[in-house]
Design an enzyme around this catalytic site. Structure first.
Site, PDB file in Angstrom:
ATOM      1  N   VAL A  63      35.878  37.596  34.797  1.00 15.48           N
ATOM      2  CA  VAL A  63      35.402  36.054  34.994  1.00 15.48           C
ATOM      3  C   VAL A  63      34.798  35.456  33.631  1.00 15.48           C
ATOM      4  O   VAL A  63      33.923  36.268  32.968  1.00 15.48           O
ATOM      5  CB  VAL A  63      34.396  36.244  36.125  1.00 15.48           C
ATOM      6  CG1 VAL A  63      33.924  34.752  36.463  1.00 15.48           C
ATOM      7  CG2 VAL A  63      34.931  36.654  37.433  1.00 15.48           C
ATOM      8  N   GLY A 108      30.301  35.706  30.709  1.00 11.02           N
ATOM      9  CA  GLY A 108      31.330  36.405  31.178  1.00 11.02           C
ATOM     10  C   GLY A 108      31.066  37.523  32.000  1.00 11.02           C
ATOM     11  O   GLY A 108      29.970  38.160  31.547  1.00 11.02           O
ATOM     12  N   LYS A 109      31.848  38.198  32.632  1.00 11.57           N
ATOM     13  CA  LYS A 109      31.773  39.691  33.294  1.00 11.57           C
ATOM     14  C   LYS A 109      33.123  40.271  33.542  1.00 11.57           C
ATOM     15  O   LYS A 109      33.817  39.425  34.141  1.00 11.57           O
ATOM     16  CB  LYS A 109      30.616  39.654  34.181  1.00 11.57           C
ATOM     17  CG  LYS A 109      30.106  41.009  34.561  1.00 11.57           C
ATOM     18  CD  LYS A 109      28.867  41.468  33.237  1.00 11.57           C
ATOM     19  CE  LYS A 109      28.266  42.698  33.697  1.00 11.57           C
ATOM     20  NZ  LYS A 109      27.158  42.549  32.741  1.00 11.57           N
ATOM     21  N   GLY A 110      33.329  41.422  33.694  1.00 13.59           N
ATOM     22  CA  GLY A 110      34.438  41.920  34.196  1.00 13.59           C
ATOM     23  C   GLY A 110      34.330  43.496  34.545  1.00 13.59           C
ATOM     24  O   GLY A 110      33.357  44.169  34.401  1.00 13.59           O
ATOM     25  N   ASP A 149      29.325  48.142  29.878  1.00 19.51           N
ATOM     26  CA  ASP A 149      28.341  48.108  31.004  1.00 19.51           C
ATOM     27  C   ASP A 149      28.388  49.329  31.842  1.00 19.51           C
ATOM     28  O   ASP A 149      28.805  50.202  31.066  1.00 19.51           O
ATOM     29  CB  ASP A 149      29.271  46.993  31.866  1.00 19.51           C
ATOM     30  CG  ASP A 149      28.138  46.149  33.073  1.00 19.51           C
ATOM     31  OD1 ASP A 149      27.351  45.287  32.421  1.00 19.51           O
ATOM     32  OD2 ASP A 149      27.899  46.753  34.042  1.00 19.51           O
TER      33      ASP A 149
END
Ligand code: NAD
Length: 423
Positions: A63, A108-110, A149
């Site tokens: 995202v 952002g992050k995924g 992460d």
């Protein structure tokens, strides 16, 4: 105006916090609507041949919440609970964190919905490489720069970087940060978050006109962040009277010998405090650390460590949040009523993302900085950020958490206003 809600608690909380701060800032309705949504939400399927010959298809997500200030920045996690809504919430929080940190990034992050603890190294590599290939169209040094992460680290970043470099036919080190020093990573990154946390704590003492040498600290979690925060604080002359990890809490009213404790975990096979000894040391229950009489408490372990069940027993005068979300919203209200001042997580632990920005900047320039250069730039930025939020909170008479949100959102809103809306 369409205000969004979500059944996902993390996303719903992120949206509520955003709408609350945006309204207090007096943002225009259109801007609130733009920033309440993500620019891009990508779902991918990841087919992988497992070691037993069977084929499994994993779900993956990336995202990008906002690119108003710069490329989306944020980690990729491998965990069974990963879902699109969680990625969206965390991507939005990254936008505010990067904005507050004053670095040229959006959020952002995924992640991949999988359990890496049950996978072989080969299976993890195939998941990582197929995921990288699937998100290749949307990542890039100037568009989206992922990082490690939960359950991902240097090895995964190298698999991602290598896959995309091979697909594009050229080396692309600046797309992923958190790489090992031997492969385009950066000196100083390991210590960056803890150093930043300690810097915020020392800046707090400065504005309160308190002497670090007469200040006591307790630190929950003696891992990467907790250890480097503790080492920096004792270097400044502070007394750390309590530390803890999963094996319990260790208390010494005359001060823990942090260098010795660090040496102990460095020699322990699981990097734990178990068996640590020094004169005057008492071992107590891990949770008891929260209730020690101390000036500053630094939660550096898990989210939700201070919650509605234990908040009223916290005796610290100040809390500097090193972990992400260590205080639940209910506990926040209890601590506030007790007059405890809190330096919020996305200000205090931003040394990590500032360090990622340094790695990216070095990769783009093809040049390596020394650890000293890295640390002095980090200190300079962290001190400025703390002062900015402190002054804003004082002027607007809001708590630091709200002040940090407002400062961060205002900077992104300015960028959207100046760049304009088109199409
Ligand atoms: P880590 O795994 O290195 O250390 C975590 C420590 O907490 C360990 O010592 C562990 O034993 C201890 N711990 C776990 N449960 C505990 C409990 N119930 N009581 C007491 N101690 C407990 O992790 P880390 O990298 O130091 O990260 C700590 C926190 O900081 C996490 O919330 C992480 O998301 C956040 N954070 C880390 C970074 C980073 O750069 N590492 C950046 C931003 C935020």
């Amino acid at each position: 105006m369409g205000k969004r809600t979500s059944e996902n608690v993390l996303l719903d909380t992120a949206l509520k916090n955003f709408y609350g701060a945006a309204e207090e800032l007096g943002l225009e309705d259109g801007l609130i609507e733009i920033l309440g949504n993500s620019e891009r939400k990508m779902s991918v399927s990841i087919p992988v041949v497992m070691d037993d010959g069977s084929t499994r298809v994993f779900n993956g997500y990336r995202v990008q919440h906002s690119s108003a200030i710069g490329p989306a920045k944020g980690g990729i996690r491998f965990h069974p609970d990963v879902c699109l809504e969680e990625c969206e919430a965390l991507a939005m929080l990254m936008t505010w964190k990067c904005s507050l940190a004053g670095i040229p990034y959006g959020g952002g992050k995924g992640g991949v919905e999988c359990n890496p603890l049950e996978m072989s190294k080969g299976e993890k590599e195939r998941v990582a490489r197929t995921f990288a290939a699937r998100i290749e169209p949307v990542v890039g040094a100037w568009s989206d720069v992922p990082a490690p992460d939960v359950n991902t680290g240097g090895q995964e970043m190298v698999w991602f970087m290598d896959t995309i470099s091979k697909m594009r036919g050229r080396l692309e080190p600046a797309i992923f940060t958190g790489k090992p020093v031997s492969l385009w990573g950066s000196q100083g990154r390991t210590e960056a978050t803890g150093l930043g946390v300690a810097t915020c704590a020392l800046e707090l003492l400065k504005v309160l006109e308190k002497d670090p040498k007469k200040t006591t600290f307790t630190i929950q979690g003696f891992g990467n962040v907790g250890t480097y925060a503790a080492l920096t604080l004792v270097d400044a002359g502070a007394k750390v009277i309590g530390i803890s990890d999963i094996t319990g809490a260790y208390y010494c009213k005359d001060g823990i010998d942090i260098n010795k404790a660090f040496q102990h975990i460095s020699e322990h096979p699981q990097r734990l405090l178990d068996g640590y000894k020094q004169p005057g040391l008492e071992k107590i229950d891990a949770e008891e650390l929260l209730f020690l009489d101390t000036d500053v408490f630094i939660p550096a372990a898990l989210e939700g460590a201070v919650n509605k069940n234990n908040a009223d027993k916290v005796k610290a005068r100040y809390i500097v949040e090193a972990a992400n979300g260590p205080i639940t919203p209910e506990a926040d209200a209890v601590l506030d009523a007790k007059g405890i001042l809190i330096v919020p997580d996305f200000l205090a632990n931003s040394g990590g993302v500032i360090g990622s920005y340094f790695e990216w900047a070095q990769n783009l320039g093809g040049y390596f900085w020394t650890r000293e250069e890295y640390n002095s730039r980090l200190l300079h930025i962290m001190k400025g950020n703390f002062q900015r939020v402190w002054e804003f909170s004082q002027e607007r008479k809001v708590k630091m958490r709200r002040g940090a949100f407002m400062t961060a959102i205002a900077r992104v809103a300015d960028a959207v206003r100046m760049r304009g809306v088109f199409l």
